[in-house]
Design a protein around this motif. Structure first.
Motif, PDB file in Angstrom:
ATOM      1  N   ARG A   1      -3.602  17.983  -0.646  1.00  0.00           N
ATOM      2  CA  ARG A   1      -3.253  16.855  -0.873  1.00  0.00           C
ATOM      3  C   ARG A   1      -4.766  16.525  -1.846  1.00  0.00           C
ATOM      4  NH1 ARG A   1       0.831  19.601  -2.560  1.00  0.00           N
ATOM      5  NH2 ARG A   1       2.856  18.719  -1.685  1.00  0.00           N
ATOM      6  N   PRO A   2      -5.272  15.504  -2.757  1.00  0.00           N
ATOM      7  CA  PRO A   2      -6.490  14.863  -3.195  1.00  0.00           C
ATOM      8  C   PRO A   2      -6.468  13.668  -1.207  1.00  0.00           C
ATOM      9  CG  PRO A   2      -5.765  15.900  -4.376  1.00  0.00           C
ATOM     10  CD  PRO A   2      -4.606  15.609  -4.096  1.00  0.00           C
ATOM     11  N   SER A   3      -5.166  12.805  -1.394  1.00  0.00           N
ATOM     12  CA  SER A   3      -4.914  11.618  -0.600  1.00  0.00           C
ATOM     13  C   SER A   3      -5.173  12.418   0.462  1.00  0.00           C
ATOM     14  CB  SER A   3      -3.465  11.270  -0.595  1.00  0.00           C
ATOM     15  OG  SER A   3      -2.433  11.904   0.059  1.00  0.00           O
ATOM     16  N   LEU A   4      -5.487  13.267   1.143  1.00  0.00           N
ATOM     17  CA  LEU A   4      -4.996  14.141   2.350  1.00  0.00           C
ATOM     18  C   LEU A   4      -6.198  14.515   2.896  1.00  0.00           C
ATOM     19  CD1 LEU A   4      -1.052  14.854   3.009  1.00  0.00           C
ATOM     20  CD2 LEU A   4      -2.075  13.029   3.340  1.00  0.00           C
TER      21      LEU A   4
ATOM     22  N   THR B   1       2.574  14.697   8.666  1.00  0.00           N
ATOM     23  CA  THR B   1       1.314  15.193   7.320  1.00  0.00           C
ATOM     24  C   THR B   1       0.534  16.127   8.121  1.00  0.00           C
ATOM     25  OG1 THR B   1       0.700  14.259   5.681  1.00  0.00           O
ATOM     26  CG2 THR B   1       0.197  13.112   7.924  1.00  0.00           C
TER      27      THR B   1
ATOM     28  N   LYS C   1     -12.903  18.085   3.336  1.00  0.00           N
ATOM     29  CA  LYS C   1     -13.472  18.388   2.038  1.00  0.00           C
ATOM     30  C   LYS C   1     -14.203  19.456   1.769  1.00  0.00           C
ATOM     31  CE  LYS C   1     -15.996  15.528  -1.611  1.00  0.00           C
ATOM     32  NZ  LYS C   1     -15.794  14.434  -2.739  1.00  0.00           N
TER      33      LYS C   1
ATOM     34  N   SER D   1       0.886  -1.229   0.094  1.00  0.00           N
ATOM     35  CA  SER D   1       0.163  -0.161  -0.121  1.00  0.00           C
ATOM     36  C   SER D   1       0.553   1.728   0.066  1.00  0.00           C
ATOM     37  CB  SER D   1      -1.233  -0.302   1.385  1.00  0.00           C
ATOM     38  OG  SER D   1      -1.465  -1.466   1.270  1.00  0.00           O
TER      39      SER D   1
ATOM     40  N   THR E   1       0.676   6.644   3.585  1.00  0.00           N
ATOM     41  CA  THR E   1       0.155   8.171   3.236  1.00  0.00           C
ATOM     42  C   THR E   1       1.523   9.438   3.079  1.00  0.00           C
ATOM     43  OG1 THR E   1      -1.448   7.348   5.386  1.00  0.00           O
ATOM     44  CG2 THR E   1      -0.822   9.681   5.107  1.00  0.00           C
ATOM     45  N   GLU E   2       0.710  10.248   2.271  1.00  0.00           N
ATOM     46  CA  GLU E   2       1.702  11.454   2.157  1.00  0.00           C
ATOM     47  C   GLU E   2       2.250  12.355   2.953  1.00  0.00           C
ATOM     48  OE1 GLU E   2       0.947  13.629  -1.857  1.00  0.00           O
ATOM     49  OE2 GLU E   2      -0.623  12.615  -1.793  1.00  0.00           O
TER      50      GLU E   2
END
Length: 167
Positions: free
Chosen positions: A142-145, A125, A130, A9, A12-13
């Motif tokens: 970042r979209p992943s966060l 991080t 949203k 996986s 996480t960024e």
């Protein structure tokens, strides 16, 4: 026959620490204090390694601004450390922070996190919300966060799983 390699996986960024980190926060899973203003927020999730295994006893060091966009730099309001349970799960009770900054240069609402496990490198991080009006203006978003909290009877609820590299 050779077995296919185990798919990992993605970690996480990472994201920048920012100027408001303060070491020495108390161990506690609730950052709420009596009479604290703001919208209650519960964030749950897991801390996993890159092979998807839960990390028992992983450490999350958390800090963020209050409902007015202000950090407590004198004490430890809205700052705390918590450890994951036997299945790598955590629950954080806090309030939703507000964006802050100059009139035309605001940081969106976010929660800072340093995640680590035993002697692993520390992942630093930030978790974003949203729909925050300042997300598009901040190069750190970042979209992943991104979290998408939903309204429940006792406040906002969201989930976020951290994936960190170990050993």
């Amino acid at each position: 026959r050779l077995l296919a390699a185990t798919e990992e996986s993605p970690e996480t960024e990472n994201n920048w620490e920012g100027p408001f980190y303060k070491p020495g926060a108390p161990v506690r899973s609730s950052l709420l204090e009596k009479g604290m203003a703001g919208t209650p927020l519960t964030v749950t999730g897991r801390v996993l390694d890159t092979r998807g295994r839960p990390l028992k006893g992983a450490l999350l060091d958390i800090w963020h601004a209050d409902h007015t966009g202000t950090y407590d730099n004198q004490g430890f309001t809205l700052r705390g450390k918590l450890y994951t349970d036997d299945e790598g799960r955590y629950t954080l009770r806090t309030i939703k922070p507000l964006y802050y900054g100059d009139a035309n240069d605001k940081r969106p609402a976010h929660i800072h996190v340093k995640a680590s496990f035993e002697k692993s490198p520390i992942l630093t991080t930030q978790l974003y919300f949203k729909g925050d009006p300042w997300n598009a203006h901040d190069p750190g978003v970042r979209p992943s966060l991104m979290m998408s909290p939903r309204q429940e009877t006792d406040g906002l609820v969201s989930k976020f799983d951290f994936v960190i590299k170990v050993g």
